[in-house]
Design a protein around this motif. Sequence first.
Motif, PDB file in Angstrom:
ATOM      1  N   HIS A  37       0.928  -1.518   0.043  1.00 41.91           N
ATOM      2  CA  HIS A  37      -0.183   0.011   0.079  1.00 41.91           C
ATOM      3  C   HIS A  37       0.773   1.220  -0.051  1.00 41.91           C
ATOM      4  O   HIS A  37       1.804   1.309   0.669  1.00 41.91           O
ATOM      5  N   PRO A  38       0.696   2.139  -0.827  1.00 42.00           N
ATOM      6  CA  PRO A  38      -0.308   2.464  -1.824  1.00 42.00           C
ATOM      7  C   PRO A  38      -0.298   1.586  -3.113  1.00 42.00           C
ATOM      8  O   PRO A  38      -1.136   1.984  -3.880  1.00 42.00           O
ATOM      9  N   ILE A  39       0.927   1.064  -3.528  1.00 42.77           N
ATOM     10  CA  ILE A  39       1.016   0.418  -4.737  1.00 42.77           C
ATOM     11  C   ILE A  39       1.050  -1.019  -4.682  1.00 42.77           C
ATOM     12  O   ILE A  39       1.444  -1.562  -3.532  1.00 42.77           O
ATOM     13  N   THR A  40       0.343  -1.628  -5.545  1.00 41.52           N
ATOM     14  CA  THR A  40       0.107  -3.248  -5.781  1.00 41.52           C
ATOM     15  C   THR A  40       0.892  -3.695  -6.675  1.00 41.52           C
ATOM     16  O   THR A  40       1.415  -3.202  -7.639  1.00 41.52           O
ATOM     17  N   GLU A  50       9.488   6.501 -16.214  1.00 42.01           N
ATOM     18  CA  GLU A  50       8.220   6.637 -16.845  1.00 42.01           C
ATOM     19  C   GLU A  50       7.286   5.730 -16.097  1.00 42.01           C
ATOM     20  O   GLU A  50       6.401   6.003 -15.576  1.00 42.01           O
ATOM     21  N   VAL A  51       7.787   4.509 -15.405  1.00 40.17           N
ATOM     22  CA  VAL A  51       6.985   3.583 -14.541  1.00 40.17           C
ATOM     23  C   VAL A  51       6.482   4.262 -13.306  1.00 40.17           C
ATOM     24  O   VAL A  51       5.420   4.229 -12.785  1.00 40.17           O
ATOM     25  N   CYS A  65       2.719   7.163  -9.630  1.00 41.03           N
ATOM     26  CA  CYS A  65       2.317   8.447  -8.960  1.00 41.03           C
ATOM     27  C   CYS A  65       1.042   8.996  -9.627  1.00 41.03           C
ATOM     28  O   CYS A  65       0.337   9.406  -8.605  1.00 41.03           O
ATOM     29  N   SER A  66       0.912   9.110 -10.773  1.00 39.78           N
ATOM     30  CA  SER A  66      -0.345   9.519 -11.282  1.00 39.78           C
ATOM     31  C   SER A  66      -1.394   8.495 -11.092  1.00 39.78           C
ATOM     32  O   SER A  66      -2.586   9.074 -10.544  1.00 39.78           O
ATOM     33  N   ASP A  67      -1.283   7.019 -11.144  1.00 41.54           N
ATOM     34  CA  ASP A  67      -2.457   6.237 -10.570  1.00 41.54           C
ATOM     35  C   ASP A  67      -2.736   6.237  -9.256  1.00 41.54           C
ATOM     36  O   ASP A  67      -3.710   6.033  -8.571  1.00 41.54           O
ATOM     37  N   GLU A  84       8.608  13.453  -4.136  1.00 40.15           N
ATOM     38  CA  GLU A  84       8.662  12.824  -2.669  1.00 40.15           C
ATOM     39  C   GLU A  84       8.651  11.302  -2.871  1.00 40.15           C
ATOM     40  O   GLU A  84       9.400  10.506  -2.029  1.00 40.15           O
ATOM     41  N   PHE A  85       8.014  10.956  -3.946  1.00 37.58           N
ATOM     42  CA  PHE A  85       8.167   9.368  -4.358  1.00 37.58           C
ATOM     43  C   PHE A  85       9.502   8.831  -4.394  1.00 37.58           C
ATOM     44  O   PHE A  85      10.103   7.991  -4.115  1.00 37.58           O
TER      45      PHE A  85
END
Length: 118
Positions: free
Chosen positions: A56-59, A82-83, A88-90, A97-98
Amino acid sequence: MADDDDKPKRHTLDSLFHVYCNHKVLNAAELENEEFNSILLSQLDSWLQQAKLMPHPITRTQTGLIYMRYKKWRLEYEDFLEVLQQLCSDTDLNYDEFKETMVAAGPPTGGTDIVVVK
């Protein structure tokens, strides 16, 4: 400026990218002395997990779907960025920060080795 040489060097996103590209390479005996400059999906997921951005927040499903759009086994640094932007967009995360969180995660499994990227 000799004092600067004595200070430990901090990793950057691109130096860590190089470290993760060469982390947990399967069949290392067959790839003797080979160095990779591109990252596998499993290595990216491992890095995100160490950065505490997964699950979380990414799976894994998100990273897999984005990664597979490139239709290749390994992604170069530009594709990797790009990934990250897409993730980040999703997830409505701040891109800068990411990236800082990814750098703060450090090398795989807490290692402290500094890799010089040429």
